[in-house]
Design a protein around this motif. Structure first.
Motif, PDB file in Angstrom:
ATOM      1  N   GLN A  59      -3.173   2.148   8.970  1.00 34.24           N
ATOM      2  CA  GLN A  59      -2.295   0.980   9.021  1.00 34.24           C
ATOM      3  C   GLN A  59      -3.119  -0.266   9.327  1.00 34.24           C
ATOM      4  N   PRO A  60      -2.574  -1.445   9.047  1.00 34.51           N
ATOM      5  CA  PRO A  60      -1.232  -1.743   8.522  1.00 34.51           C
ATOM      6  C   PRO A  60      -1.108  -1.418   7.037  1.00 34.51           C
ATOM      7  N   TYR A  61       0.119  -1.072   6.636  1.00 33.60           N
ATOM      8  CA  TYR A  61       0.390  -0.746   5.246  1.00 33.60           C
ATOM      9  C   TYR A  61       0.511  -2.032   4.418  1.00 33.60           C
ATOM     10  N   THR A  62      -0.036  -2.022   3.233  1.00 35.39           N
ATOM     11  CA  THR A  62      -0.014  -3.214   2.378  1.00 35.39           C
ATOM     12  C   THR A  62       1.407  -3.647   2.046  1.00 35.39           C
ATOM     13  N   ASP A  63       2.231  -2.724   1.573  1.00 35.39           N
ATOM     14  CA  ASP A  63       3.574  -3.122   1.135  1.00 35.39           C
ATOM     15  C   ASP A  63       4.416  -3.656   2.292  1.00 35.39           C
ATOM     16  N   LYS A  64       4.311  -3.009   3.453  1.00 32.86           N
ATOM     17  CA  LYS A  64       5.076  -3.472   4.610  1.00 32.86           C
ATOM     18  C   LYS A  64       4.579  -4.827   5.103  1.00 32.86           C
ATOM     19  N   THR A  65       3.267  -5.035   5.045  1.00 33.87           N
ATOM     20  CA  THR A  65       2.694  -6.320   5.459  1.00 33.87           C
ATOM     21  C   THR A  65       3.150  -7.432   4.537  1.00 33.87           C
ATOM     22  N   ILE A  66       3.100  -7.186   3.228  1.00 33.19           N
ATOM     23  CA  ILE A  66       3.518  -8.210   2.272  1.00 33.19           C
ATOM     24  C   ILE A  66       5.002  -8.514   2.411  1.00 33.19           C
ATOM     25  N   GLU A  67       5.801  -7.491   2.653  1.00 35.16           N
ATOM     26  CA  GLU A  67       7.232  -7.714   2.891  1.00 35.16           C
ATOM     27  C   GLU A  67       7.448  -8.585   4.125  1.00 35.16           C
ATOM     28  N   LYS A  68       6.737  -8.281   5.202  1.00 34.80           N
ATOM     29  CA  LYS A  68       6.896  -9.042   6.450  1.00 34.80           C
ATOM     30  C   LYS A  68       6.407 -10.488   6.288  1.00 34.80           C
ATOM     31  N   LEU A  69       5.311 -10.685   5.584  1.00 35.38           N
ATOM     32  CA  LEU A  69       4.820 -12.039   5.359  1.00 35.38           C
ATOM     33  C   LEU A  69       5.880 -12.885   4.669  1.00 35.38           C
ATOM     34  N   ALA A  70       6.502 -12.316   3.640  1.00 35.98           N
ATOM     35  CA  ALA A  70       7.537 -13.054   2.913  1.00 35.98           C
ATOM     36  C   ALA A  70       8.726 -13.357   3.817  1.00 35.98           C
ATOM     37  N   LYS A  71       9.151 -12.378   4.602  1.00 35.88           N
ATOM     38  CA  LYS A  71      10.301 -12.584   5.497  1.00 35.88           C
ATOM     39  C   LYS A  71       9.988 -13.592   6.593  1.00 35.88           C
ATOM     40  N   ASP A  72       8.693 -13.695   6.952  1.00 36.60           N
ATOM     41  CA  ASP A  72       8.290 -14.654   7.986  1.00 36.60           C
ATOM     42  C   ASP A  72       8.081 -16.060   7.448  1.00 36.60           C
ATOM     43  N   GLY A  73       8.292 -16.239   6.148  1.00 41.76           N
ATOM     44  CA  GLY A  73       8.237 -17.579   5.584  1.00 41.76           C
ATOM     45  C   GLY A  73       6.992 -17.924   4.803  1.00 41.76           C
ATOM     46  N   VAL A  74       6.062 -16.988   4.642  1.00 45.45           N
ATOM     47  CA  VAL A  74       4.881 -17.249   3.818  1.00 45.45           C
ATOM     48  C   VAL A  74       5.319 -17.278   2.358  1.00 45.45           C
ATOM     49  N   LYS A  75       4.935 -18.326   1.642  1.00 48.34           N
ATOM     50  CA  LYS A  75       5.407 -18.519   0.271  1.00 48.34           C
ATOM     51  C   LYS A  75       4.342 -18.249  -0.789  1.00 48.34           C
ATOM     52  N   ARG A  76       3.062 -18.316  -0.411  1.00 45.59           N
ATOM     53  CA  ARG A  76       1.997 -18.228  -1.416  1.00 45.59           C
ATOM     54  C   ARG A  76       0.872 -17.330  -0.892  1.00 45.59           C
ATOM     55  N   ILE A  77       0.580 -16.244  -1.595  1.00 44.34           N
ATOM     56  CA  ILE A  77      -0.505 -15.358  -1.180  1.00 44.34           C
ATOM     57  C   ILE A  77      -1.308 -14.896  -2.392  1.00 44.34           C
ATOM     58  N   ALA A  78      -2.518 -14.449  -2.103  1.00 43.95           N
ATOM     59  CA  ALA A  78      -3.349 -13.765  -3.094  1.00 43.95           C
ATOM     60  C   ALA A  78      -3.783 -12.446  -2.487  1.00 43.95           C
ATOM     61  N   VAL A  79      -3.960 -11.438  -3.328  1.00 41.85           N
ATOM     62  CA  VAL A  79      -4.372 -10.112  -2.861  1.00 41.85           C
ATOM     63  C   VAL A  79      -5.654  -9.714  -3.577  1.00 41.85           C
ATOM     64  N   VAL A  80      -6.645  -9.279  -2.806  1.00 43.83           N
ATOM     65  CA  VAL A  80      -7.897  -8.782  -3.354  1.00 43.83           C
ATOM     66  C   VAL A  80      -8.045  -7.322  -2.954  1.00 43.83           C
ATOM     67  N   THR A  81      -8.697  -6.532  -3.807  1.00 45.31           N
ATOM     68  CA  THR A  81      -8.823  -5.086  -3.550  1.00 45.31           C
ATOM     69  C   THR A  81     -10.301  -4.695  -3.522  1.00 45.31           C
ATOM     70  N   PRO A  82     -10.987  -4.925  -2.399  1.00 42.68           N
ATOM     71  CA  PRO A  82     -12.444  -4.738  -2.348  1.00 42.68           C
ATOM     72  C   PRO A  82     -12.907  -3.286  -2.334  1.00 42.68           C
ATOM     73  N   GLY A  83     -11.989  -2.344  -2.250  1.00 37.70           N
ATOM     74  CA  GLY A  83     -12.377  -0.945  -2.253  1.00 37.70           C
ATOM     75  C   GLY A  83     -12.430  -0.335  -3.648  1.00 37.70           C
ATOM     76  N   PHE A  84     -12.077  -1.116  -4.655  1.00 33.09           N
ATOM     77  CA  PHE A  84     -12.052  -0.629  -6.038  1.00 33.09           C
ATOM     78  C   PHE A  84     -13.121  -1.365  -6.837  1.00 33.09           C
ATOM     79  N   SER A  85     -13.952  -0.629  -7.541  1.00 28.43           N
ATOM     80  CA  SER A  85     -14.979  -1.258  -8.375  1.00 28.43           C
ATOM     81  C   SER A  85     -14.449  -1.618  -9.752  1.00 28.43           C
ATOM     82  N   ALA A  86     -13.284  -1.093 -10.105  1.00 32.32           N
ATOM     83  CA  ALA A  86     -12.689  -1.363 -11.413  1.00 32.32           C
ATOM     84  C   ALA A  86     -11.174  -1.345 -11.287  1.00 32.32           C
ATOM     85  N   ASP A  87     -10.518  -2.194 -12.049  1.00 30.65           N
ATOM     86  CA  ASP A  87      -9.063  -2.226 -12.016  1.00 30.65           C
ATOM     87  C   ASP A  87      -8.484  -0.931 -12.577  1.00 30.65           C
ATOM     88  N   CYS A  88      -7.381  -0.509 -11.974  1.00 28.01           N
ATOM     89  CA  CYS A  88      -6.790   0.793 -12.282  1.00 28.01           C
ATOM     90  C   CYS A  88      -5.310   0.742 -11.947  1.00 28.01           C
TER      91      CYS A  88
END
Length: 345
Positions: A265-294
């Protein structure tokens, strides 16, 4: 006077095959087809690995064969269809990994005796088939490169397991090297930073924060000694330092949990849900553990989590591509390979 016997010149011995060095890039794997049958074959191989699911007892086999392999393939097939490379009839992971191997071969083409190939740990092309193919080309030395920046037993170690299984059946084994994880390598951190900055500069909005989402794993695996979580933290800390961001502006989360165990934890989906509910309007997500999109980046993050964010009040969401076969990404792979080939070139 007796005749002098002519001097016989023996035929020259045939030249030996040149000694070659094989480089095998390995990624996790993919179904061969984007339908339930293809996904079922893939999932059965993947989930039958004791590195992935450590308890392979009777209960797990009943769950796997009686429930998971009956229900999950159809749903996952629909997810694959959303991202499938229809032109080549393959997953993006296969397309990108092939391109990484081709670009690496071109980048180190001056080393004439090095042969570059690629494989999937699960699915095709299999590691065994490509190791045998490299040996048939005269490769008596082999560098296996797991394309995972962070080590875990469920990814890097199982690549080693499969390589050893393939070598166990070979009478003339190539000498084996395995490249180490590169989670805090300065070239890798720099490539991530360059990629993130370029993506953000092209956006029509400025994110309030960045979420760094890594693939998750059961907490008990870390409790038993897996270094994966610590290496994810080290990657994130190094990236924060390089970008000049604190922990509130670059958040570490874990995605893709499966089953009923507690995962990192923290879980990605739960964190993103909470950010939105807390009023965050604009985010970007990066996935540094993946060397290629999948599937986990193109569908789970860019589609599912984008929907979660917008459904809960968020407005603007952007998924930052993996390094893939970009110039910065290929610089990381090339320098890693050349470093590990020292003494063989």
């Amino acid at each position: 006077m007796s005749a002098v016997a002519p001097i016989e010149h023996p035929e020259p011995a045939p030249a030996a095959l040149p000694r070659r060095v094989g480089v095998l890039l390995v990624n996790l794997g993919t179904p061969d087809t984007a339908d339930a049958r293809g996904v079922r074959v893939y999932l059965k191989e993947f989930l039958s690995d004791s590195r992935v699911i450590e308890d392979q007892g009777l209960l797990w086999k009943l769950i796997l064969n009686g429930i998971i392999l009956r229900v999950r393939p159809g749903r996952k097939a629909r997810d694959y269809q959303k991202i499938w490379n229809t032109e080549k009839n393959e997953s993006p992971l296969k397309t990108i990994t092939r391109s990484q191997a081709e670009k690496l071969a071109a980048a180190i083409a001056d080393h004439k005796h090095v042969v570059v190939d690629w494989a999937m740990r699960y699915g095709n092309p299999s590691m065994r088939s490509r190791i045998e193919a490299l040996a048939a080309q005269g490769c008596d030395r082999l560098l296996v490169v797991p394309l995972y920046p962070q080590y875990s037993a469920a990814t890097s170690a199982t690549v080693c397991d499969e390589a050893f299984r393939a070598l166990a059946d070979m009478r003339a084994q190539p000498t084996l090297r395995v490249s180490p994880p590169y989670y805090d390598d300065p070239e890798y951190i720099e490539a991530l930073a360059v990629s993130i900055k370029a993506h953000l500069a092209a956006l029509p909005f400025e994110p309030e924060l960045i979420v760094a989402s890594f693939h998750g794993m059961p907490q008990k695996y870390v409790d038993k000694g897996d270094p994966y979580q610590a290496q994810c933290v080290a990657t994130t800390d190094a990236l924060r330092a390089r970008l000049g961001l604190d922990a509130s502006k670059l958040i570490l989360t874990f995605q893709s949990r499966f089953g009923f165990d507690e995962w990192l934890q923290p879980y990605t989906d739960k964190t993103i849900e909470k950010l939105a509910k807390d009023g965050v309007k604009r985010i970007a997500v990066v996935t540094p553990g993946f060397s290629a999109d999948c599937l986990e980046t193109l569908e789970e993050i860019a589609q599912e989590n984008a929907e979660i964010f917008e459904h809960n009040g968020g407005e603007l969401f952007s998924a930052i591509p993996c390094l893939n076969d970009s110039d910065p990404g290929m610089d990381v792979i090339r320098q890693l390979v050349l470093r590990e080939l020292q003494g063989w070139l």
